[in-house]
Write a protein that holds these residues in place. Structure first.
Motif, PDB file in Angstrom:
ATOM      1  N   LYS A 139      -5.398   5.178   5.634  1.00 36.05           N
ATOM      2  CA  LYS A 139      -5.710   4.389   5.505  1.00 36.05           C
ATOM      3  C   LYS A 139      -4.715   3.006   6.001  1.00 36.05           C
ATOM      4  CE  LYS A 139     -10.383   4.296   2.987  1.00 36.05           C
ATOM      5  NZ  LYS A 139     -10.181   3.749   1.139  1.00 36.05           N
ATOM      6  N   LEU A 166       0.994   4.188  -2.828  1.00 33.78           N
ATOM      7  CA  LEU A 166       0.596   5.174  -2.839  1.00 33.78           C
ATOM      8  C   LEU A 166       1.727   6.171  -2.923  1.00 33.78           C
ATOM      9  CD1 LEU A 166      -0.754   7.712  -1.171  1.00 33.78           C
ATOM     10  CD2 LEU A 166       0.121   6.976   0.926  1.00 33.78           C
ATOM     11  N   ASN A 225      -6.992  10.183   1.971  1.00 36.04           N
ATOM     12  CA  ASN A 225      -7.471   9.342   2.801  1.00 36.04           C
ATOM     13  C   ASN A 225      -6.557   8.009   2.397  1.00 36.04           C
ATOM     14  OD1 ASN A 225      -9.941  10.381   2.978  1.00 36.04           O
ATOM     15  ND2 ASN A 225     -10.911  10.136   1.566  1.00 36.04           N
ATOM     16  N   SER A 226      -6.186   7.602   1.126  1.00 38.05           N
ATOM     17  CA  SER A 226      -4.981   6.907   1.347  1.00 38.05           C
ATOM     18  C   SER A 226      -3.903   6.858   2.871  1.00 38.05           C
ATOM     19  CB  SER A 226      -4.294   6.834   0.316  1.00 38.05           C
ATOM     20  OG  SER A 226      -5.351   6.582  -0.850  1.00 38.05           O
ATOM     21  N   ARG A 227      -3.301   8.017   2.711  1.00 37.38           N
ATOM     22  CA  ARG A 227      -2.477   7.541   4.592  1.00 37.38           C
ATOM     23  C   ARG A 227      -3.323   7.997   5.216  1.00 37.38           C
ATOM     24  NH1 ARG A 227       1.701   6.390   5.350  1.00 37.38           N
ATOM     25  NH2 ARG A 227       3.090   7.361   3.467  1.00 37.38           N
ATOM     26  N   ILE A 278      -7.936  12.187  -2.196  1.00 39.16           N
ATOM     27  CA  ILE A 278      -8.077  10.210  -2.392  1.00 39.16           C
ATOM     28  C   ILE A 278      -6.118   9.915  -1.793  1.00 39.16           C
ATOM     29  CG2 ILE A 278      -6.638   8.422  -4.368  1.00 39.16           C
ATOM     30  CD1 ILE A 278      -9.059   9.857  -5.849  1.00 39.16           C
ATOM     31  N   GLU A 292      -7.812  -1.352  -1.771  1.00 36.19           N
ATOM     32  CA  GLU A 292      -8.657  -0.034  -1.863  1.00 36.19           C
ATOM     33  C   GLU A 292      -7.563   0.852  -2.457  1.00 36.19           C
ATOM     34  OE1 GLU A 292     -11.992  -0.103   0.921  1.00 36.19           O
ATOM     35  OE2 GLU A 292     -10.403   1.191   1.685  1.00 36.19           O
ATOM     36  N   ILE A 293      -6.477   0.927  -1.876  1.00 41.80           N
ATOM     37  CA  ILE A 293      -5.148   2.027  -2.629  1.00 41.80           C
ATOM     38  C   ILE A 293      -4.637   1.662  -3.503  1.00 41.80           C
ATOM     39  CG2 ILE A 293      -2.586   2.995  -1.477  1.00 41.80           C
ATOM     40  CD1 ILE A 293      -4.021   2.705   1.667  1.00 41.80           C
ATOM     41  N   GLU A 322      -7.099   2.451  -6.381  1.00 39.31           N
ATOM     42  CA  GLU A 322      -6.818   4.157  -6.778  1.00 39.31           C
ATOM     43  C   GLU A 322      -5.564   4.246  -7.634  1.00 39.31           C
ATOM     44  OE1 GLU A 322      -9.262   6.179  -5.748  1.00 39.31           O
ATOM     45  OE2 GLU A 322     -10.280   6.226  -4.698  1.00 39.31           O
ATOM     46  N   ALA A 379       0.632  -1.371  -0.118  1.00 37.46           N
ATOM     47  CA  ALA A 379       0.317  -0.068   0.081  1.00 37.46           C
ATOM     48  C   ALA A 379       1.186   1.155   0.416  1.00 37.46           C
ATOM     49  CB  ALA A 379      -1.334  -0.031   1.493  1.00 37.46           C
TER      50      ALA A 379
END
Ligand SMILES: Cc1cc2nc3c(=O)[nH]c(=O)nc-3n(C[C@H](O)[C@H](O)[C@H](O)COP(=O)(O)OP(=O)(O)OC[C@H]3O[C@@H](n4cnc5c(N)ncnc54)[C@H](O)[C@@H]3O)c2cc1C
Length: 421
Positions: free
Chosen positions: A324, A291, A320-322, A317, A364-365, A368, A287
């Motif tokens: 999560k 990112l 939120n990635s960070r 986006i 999810e990441i 994205e 992940a």
């Protein structure tokens, strides 16, 4: 202070210890300097191999070169958390290293920390006889051979391992095995020299968790047929591979049975906890890498007169990635810390929590990140598509999400009732 929290939880240390800081830096340095660049070269060399299941000299040179360098730098066998043979790291300390290794498909093997070998080595170390250790544990610890763990079967719902049905009956000095296995990871690798195999030994009068055993099988034993390579979203995942195997009257020396008939589940319990959490640690690494790639791409390409990160919801986006990743990492470290307290039963629900959360978060990441890359994201030009398929399979491998959620829910429910939940 919350008086409901147990004292040991109040002093929970999840940060990097003094001793792990330089080791982590050394692993990261080797990943950046050698492992990441080698991954692409390995893929290109594999594309030239005569079959997907061949390790050409060029491929061996790449992977063996990395392993030799890791050994030379004394970055080897970190996973042996509470063992005399390894570094003696705690699970929390190991988590930081596994996350780094998870960022490349060659990372874990480079440092001899790859699944399923780590779990298999742990089994051999704890439960193997001296002859087993000489034949398999020694070369595994040296990274000279690979191994597979055979439990799942096509005919039965294998998330309930008490369903495992491969028969194993004593005949003179040998056990005779009959049945089928599938999703045997690593069975495609020509270097794989051991199958640790979960079987059903005759024991109908015993409780369900005492009817199974584990036995060490040489893959070259007559009677084993590789029926096919299972595909992961249409890809055989070569050269590692997840095979469908048939066993027909496969005769195995009786000394190869681990511990005793009926000990199969007891052995599995020791093996699966660490294996599951290691997958999660590596998923967090994936992940992070996704990112990083997402941000690089969003800064280096423009559309409608602006860099991609300034368009649409891309700030959200990225943020939120960070968020999560940080949430999942903390949960993972807490599960690791629970394991370090020495009571696997207490740690089990925590391992289940992160086993559900980490692959979903990473999926999810990565998704994205793929989107930010446009069509390139699903192509061979970036590692994202491979990472995506891998983390999706993690929602099944080592127990599907639903089974782990059940563990977590039962722990919650037990606080409110004496009844079986
Ligand atoms: C890439 C990959 C690699 C793998 N490697 C290996 C390996 O090396 N060795 C090996 O032995 N196996 C391996 N597996 C197999 C994996 O461990 C099994 O697929 C997994 O345990 C689930 O078993 P099953 O496929 O039979 O699913 P089933 O048991 O048929 O379960 C199917 C579904 O039923 C539902 N379900 C099941 N139980 C419950 C429950 N308690 N509550 C609610 N719903 C439930 C869930 O939706 C679940 O996903 C691998 C799988 C994959 C995808």
């Amino acid at each position: 202070m919350n008086m409901n929290i147990k004292p040991e939880l109040q002093s929970m240390a999840l940060g990097m210890s003094e001793r792990i800081i330089p080791i982590h830096a050394a692993v990261k340095e080797m990943m950046d300097e050698l492992v990441h660049p080698a991954a692409k070269r390995f893929e290109e060399a594999h594309a030239k191999a005569p079959t997907p299941w061949t390790y050409t000299d060029e491929m061996l040179e790449i992977i063996n070169g990395l392993k030799a360098e890791a050994k030379k730098r004394n970055l080897w066998n970190f996973w042996l958390t509470d063992s005399k043979s390894g570094y003696g790291l705690s699970t929390v300390e190991y988590a930081y290293l596994a996350e780094e290794m998870g960022k490349s498909p060659l990372g874990a093997e480079t440092f001899n920390c790859a699944a399923p070998d780590t779990g298999n080595m742990e089994v051999l170390e704890r439960y193997g006889a001296q002859a087993h250790k000489d034949k398999w544990l020694k070369p595994l610890l040296e990274g000279e051979i690979r191994s597979a763990f055979l439990m799942t079967e096509p005919q039965v719902a294998s998330s309930d391992a008490t369903n495992v049905s491969m028969s194993c009956e004593l005949d003179g000095d040998e056990y005779v095995l009959n049945g089928e296995k599938w999703w045997s990871s690593g069975a495609g690798d020509p270097r794989t020299a051991l199958y640790i195999t979960m079987v059903r030994t005759p024991s109908d009068d015993r409780p369900r968790h005492r009817q199974h055993s584990q036995i060490l099988v040489d893959p070259e034993t007559p009677g084993i047929t590789k029926l096919r390579a299972m595909q992961v979203f249409g890809n055989p995942d070569a050269p590692h591979g997840h095979f469908h195997l048939k066993f027909e009257n496969v005769r195995v020396p009786k000394e190869n049975l681990l511990v005793a008939e009926g000990a199969g589940f007891e052995i599995s319990q020791g093996r699966l906890g660490p294996g599951r959490i290691h997958h999660c640690m590596r998923a967090i690494g994936m992940a992070e890498r996704a990112l990083e790639l997402m941000i690089q791409r969003s800064m280096s390409r423009e559309a409608f007169g602006k860099p991609l990160y300034q368009l649409g919801a891309n700030y959200d986006i990225i943020a939120n990635s960070r968020i999560k990743i940080e949430q999942a990492r903390l949960l993972c470290l807490k599960a690791a810390w629970m394991m370090d307290q020495g009571d696997p039963r207490q740690a089990a629900p925590w391992i289940s929590m992160i086993k559900v959360a980490a692959p979903i978060m990473a999926g999810e990441i990565i998704d994205e990140a793929i989107q930010m890359h446009g069509a390139g994201g699903i192509s061979q030009d970036f590692p994202l598509a491979e990472m995506y398929t891998h983390v999706r399979t993690l929602r099944l491998a080592d127990g599907p999400d639903a089974v782990h959620r059940r563990q977590v829910a039962r722990r919650e429910l037990r606080q409110y009732t004496q009844e079986k939940v």
